[in-house]
Design a protein around this motif. Sequence first.
Motif, PDB file in Angstrom:
ATOM      1  N   ILE A 250      -9.443  51.834 -12.187  1.00 29.05           N
ATOM      2  CA  ILE A 250      -8.077  52.212 -12.573  1.00 29.05           C
ATOM      3  C   ILE A 250      -7.707  53.565 -11.962  1.00 29.05           C
ATOM      4  CG2 ILE A 250      -6.581  52.803 -14.522  1.00 29.05           C
ATOM      5  CD1 ILE A 250      -8.173  50.803 -16.188  1.00 29.05           C
ATOM      6  N   ALA A 251      -8.641  54.517 -11.998  1.00 28.43           N
ATOM      7  CA  ALA A 251      -8.380  55.836 -11.413  1.00 28.43           C
ATOM      8  C   ALA A 251      -8.086  55.726  -9.919  1.00 28.43           C
ATOM      9  CB  ALA A 251      -9.569  56.759 -11.655  1.00 28.43           C
ATOM     10  N   GLN A 252      -8.815  54.862  -9.235  1.00 25.84           N
ATOM     11  CA  GLN A 252      -8.575  54.656  -7.801  1.00 25.84           C
ATOM     12  C   GLN A 252      -7.192  54.070  -7.562  1.00 25.84           C
ATOM     13  OE1 GLN A 252     -12.006  52.193  -6.948  1.00 25.84           O
ATOM     14  NE2 GLN A 252     -13.150  53.916  -6.059  1.00 25.84           N
ATOM     15  N   GLN A 253      -6.820  53.089  -8.360  1.00 24.51           N
ATOM     16  CA  GLN A 253      -5.513  52.455  -8.194  1.00 24.51           C
ATOM     17  C   GLN A 253      -4.369  53.417  -8.512  1.00 24.51           C
ATOM     18  OE1 GLN A 253      -5.258  48.186  -9.634  1.00 24.51           O
ATOM     19  NE2 GLN A 253      -7.305  48.691 -10.397  1.00 24.51           N
ATOM     20  N   LEU A 254      -4.618  54.368  -9.403  1.00 23.69           N
ATOM     21  CA  LEU A 254      -3.588  55.354  -9.746  1.00 23.69           C
ATOM     22  C   LEU A 254      -3.488  56.468  -8.705  1.00 23.69           C
ATOM     23  CD1 LEU A 254      -4.130  55.725 -13.609  1.00 23.69           C
ATOM     24  CD2 LEU A 254      -2.241  54.564 -12.451  1.00 23.69           C
ATOM     25  N   GLY A 255      -4.447  56.520  -7.796  1.00 22.69           N
ATOM     26  CA  GLY A 255      -4.384  57.501  -6.718  1.00 22.69           C
ATOM     27  C   GLY A 255      -5.097  58.808  -6.989  1.00 22.69           C
ATOM     28  N   TYR A 256      -5.998  58.838  -7.967  1.00 19.71           N
ATOM     29  CA  TYR A 256      -6.768  60.058  -8.215  1.00 19.71           C
ATOM     30  C   TYR A 256      -7.713  60.309  -7.040  1.00 19.71           C
ATOM     31  CZ  TYR A 256      -5.228  60.828 -13.007  1.00 19.71           C
ATOM     32  OH  TYR A 256      -4.469  61.122 -14.121  1.00 19.71           O
ATOM     33  N   SER A 257      -7.684  61.515  -6.503  1.00 21.09           N
ATOM     34  CA  SER A 257      -8.538  61.834  -5.354  1.00 21.09           C
ATOM     35  C   SER A 257      -9.906  62.352  -5.782  1.00 21.09           C
ATOM     36  CB  SER A 257      -7.857  62.874  -4.461  1.00 21.09           C
ATOM     37  OG  SER A 257      -7.675  64.094  -5.162  1.00 21.09           O
ATOM     38  N   SER A 258     -10.000  62.871  -7.005  1.00 20.27           N
ATOM     39  CA  SER A 258     -11.273  63.371  -7.526  1.00 20.27           C
ATOM     40  C   SER A 258     -11.636  62.570  -8.771  1.00 20.27           C
ATOM     41  CB  SER A 258     -11.168  64.865  -7.860  1.00 20.27           C
ATOM     42  OG  SER A 258     -12.366  65.333  -8.437  1.00 20.27           O
ATOM     43  N   ILE A 259     -12.610  61.684  -8.624  1.00 18.87           N
ATOM     44  CA  ILE A 259     -13.056  60.842  -9.738  1.00 18.87           C
ATOM     45  C   ILE A 259     -14.530  61.142  -9.960  1.00 18.87           C
ATOM     46  CG2 ILE A 259     -13.269  58.499 -10.634  1.00 18.87           C
ATOM     47  CD1 ILE A 259     -11.145  57.685  -8.511  1.00 18.87           C
TER      48      ILE A 259
END
Length: 547
Positions: A250-259
Amino acid sequence: MKISYIEMHQLPKMAWGAIVEKDSLHVTVYHGKNVETQKDFFVEGAWEGAFAKGRFDQADFFNGSGGRIKQKKYKRTFMFSTASHTLDRLHTIRLKNKLIVSNSMPFALHLAHARLNPRYLDYEKDLNSILKGIYRYKDWIPLKGQKKLYLHYYCNLVIDKHLNIEKEKKMEIAPFEHYEHYRQILSCTLKQFIENAKDPLRKQPYGIVTTISNGYDSAACAVLAKEAGCDTALSFDRPEHYAEDCGLSIAQQLGYSSIILKDAQKYLDNEQLIETAFVSTGELGSGVVYTSFEEEMADNIVIFGEEGDEFWGKDRSDANDGFRFPDDVMAGVSMIEHRLRVGYIFTPLPTFGGVQWKSLWKLSNSPEMQPYSIGGSYDRPIPRRIVETAGIPREAFGMNKKGVGINYRYDSFSRLKERMSKASFHSYQQYYKHYRKFDREHFQRWLRYLFDTKNVYLHVALRKLGIESNLTMPNAESETNPGAPAYLIHWGVQEMQKRYRNAFERKYKKYLNLLQNENNRSSAVLSEERSPYSEEIMAEIGRRSRE
């Protein structure tokens, strides 16, 4: 009337303890380095308003605590403010001519030279009574030696020169009319909140990170945080049952660059007794897994989905305006001491507008939200709409309720040994052996506890057999476990008090050495630098001698 500040880098970053003097209403504040201090107010935390004005007491969304001088016509009083939810609190202890106020229970006890009573076993029940709501909870706990410590949630405390305390209600927030109304206010409030936390007038501006999973609440919070400029998401990917709830996709799909992904059981390797911070609050350990992210949390706003199951739940027909959760069993306060030490602003976003829970429940069950309702017991249309309209597929989140964290409430000693670090378990075991008692009262407690919690153990047994159950679980009224966890709060508070005491001893070591020598009348002791601290130092020496 004035505020005197004594900054102590040895204290937890966001901890503060105030001593209010009778008649003069002089307030002396001992505080950590992240507490913001101004002429007329001090604060740790943020709110949706101009930082320079210091009007956190009038905010709709205040996360933290603080105090300020209050002028009303010709009357001057001092006001202390709690957070805008019941996951945090203030503590007061009344002395002869003084009032102790602190955002930390162990710190308040230290300043009052008081202790919990090791023979009193209802602390967990008392501290969890906030689940009955802000109008019905037990607002004090007994201490050793006939003293009392008072607990204050979701209010402003107005103190007059006689040290009388008036509880002032927080500002009312208008009902939410429809989804877009709620969504707009929530987003706008969060952006203003972040601006306040980043204000250049602060000595410690804050960044922002968010927690995330594939459940409803933290996923919705991650959407809102991303819109407000957040770019760092924190999630657990191990051990196995945490991996199933990981928010990476979900974080990747939302565009978070730092996970950032970490192990939820990292705390088991600690040798600093870090579990004490989580059990000393009255809730037995729930948030200890978040110690994995201390480096990422420090000096940041940290967004949590805490209490989303209440305020965003469709099936919560018990919605009310008093933060009353009578069917719950854990109060959610375990992060108090941790956030003070690490130095982050604990921000449970679903609690915004909590006094308008009734309007949120009506919204969740309204026709406009029906397309975002999937049925079943795990159904939350508000966060689902937030996440789906951000482009996340329906099947990617909110399908099965998992949750994170642990709690020691129902544990045996063998289970505690598995779920505590080796150092912490050994320390607690020694404390338990010293204070445990077996008498008629203890036997009666066991009978009440087993009657109250029989369904918990039956539920666990059925799950091991692969049988799903729908048994009624214990609530805020249930009996405290008189077994292995019985003294966890006592142990945790004692260890935390040692840390506050050590902070003062390190700060004033040279003065303590001088004052303990009755024959030493050095001018250094009588210096102007020493005078503001003399009373505290002498009291500390007296307390240590009594021990």
